[in-house]
Design a protein around this motif. Structure first.
Motif, PDB file in Angstrom:
ATOM      1  N   ARG A  38       0.826  -1.215   0.000  1.00  0.00           N
ATOM      2  CA  ARG A  38       0.000   0.000   0.000  1.00  0.00           C
ATOM      3  C   ARG A  38       0.855   1.258   0.000  1.00  0.00           C
ATOM      4  O   ARG A  38       0.512   2.243  -0.659  1.00  0.00           O
ATOM      5  N   GLN A  39       1.965   1.253   0.735  1.00  0.00           N
ATOM      6  CA  GLN A  39       2.852   2.413   0.736  1.00  0.00           C
ATOM      7  C   GLN A  39       3.425   2.671  -0.650  1.00  0.00           C
ATOM      8  O   GLN A  39       3.426   3.807  -1.130  1.00  0.00           O
ATOM      9  N   HIS A  40       3.918   1.620  -1.300  1.00  0.00           N
ATOM     10  CA  HIS A  40       4.491   1.788  -2.637  1.00  0.00           C
ATOM     11  C   HIS A  40       3.414   2.189  -3.652  1.00  0.00           C
ATOM     12  O   HIS A  40       3.634   3.077  -4.480  1.00  0.00           O
ATOM     13  N   LEU A  41       2.256   1.563  -3.573  1.00  0.00           N
ATOM     14  CA  LEU A  41       1.182   1.881  -4.513  1.00  0.00           C
ATOM     15  C   LEU A  41       0.659   3.300  -4.294  1.00  0.00           C
ATOM     16  O   LEU A  41       0.330   3.991  -5.259  1.00  0.00           O
ATOM     17  N   ALA A  42       0.598   3.736  -3.040  1.00  0.00           N
ATOM     18  CA  ALA A  42       0.161   5.114  -2.761  1.00  0.00           C
ATOM     19  C   ALA A  42       1.135   6.109  -3.367  1.00  0.00           C
ATOM     20  O   ALA A  42       0.727   7.131  -3.925  1.00  0.00           O
TER      21      ALA A  42
END
Length: 91
Positions: A38-42
């Motif tokens: 989620r951090q990378h995708l955000a």
């Protein structure tokens, strides 16, 4: 510079090859935790590389599908790196 973000490069490649993945798909393919993904995708979404859509199903909660943004569809990870280098140089 791409070596500094191998996870993001992997996510971009997977999304390009598959045409879109759910978080569960990406977890299975990368073996990374939900929070890391989620951090990378955000970050990729904030940069306009990735976008989301809800996948409709006959019943149950529709899963969120991550896919490359149309303007990023033809760009390679190297293009993303070049963009980041230019952005950092401008700062």
């Amino acid at each position: 510079m791409l070596q500094q973000y191998p996870t993001r490069a992997t996510l971009i490649r997977l999304l390009r090859e598959s045409g879109g993945c759910t978080l569960s798909d990406l977890r299975r393919l990368t073996r990374l935790s939900r929070s890391v993904l989620r951090q990378h995708l955000a970050r990729l979404q904030r940069d306009g590389i990735v976008e989301t859509r809800l996948e409709r199903r006959p019943s149950g909660r529709p899963p969120l599908v991550y896919l490359l943004a149309p303007q990023a569809g033809s760009a390679s990870p190297e293009t993303y790196v070049t963009f980041l280098q230019a952005l950092l140089a401008a700062l």
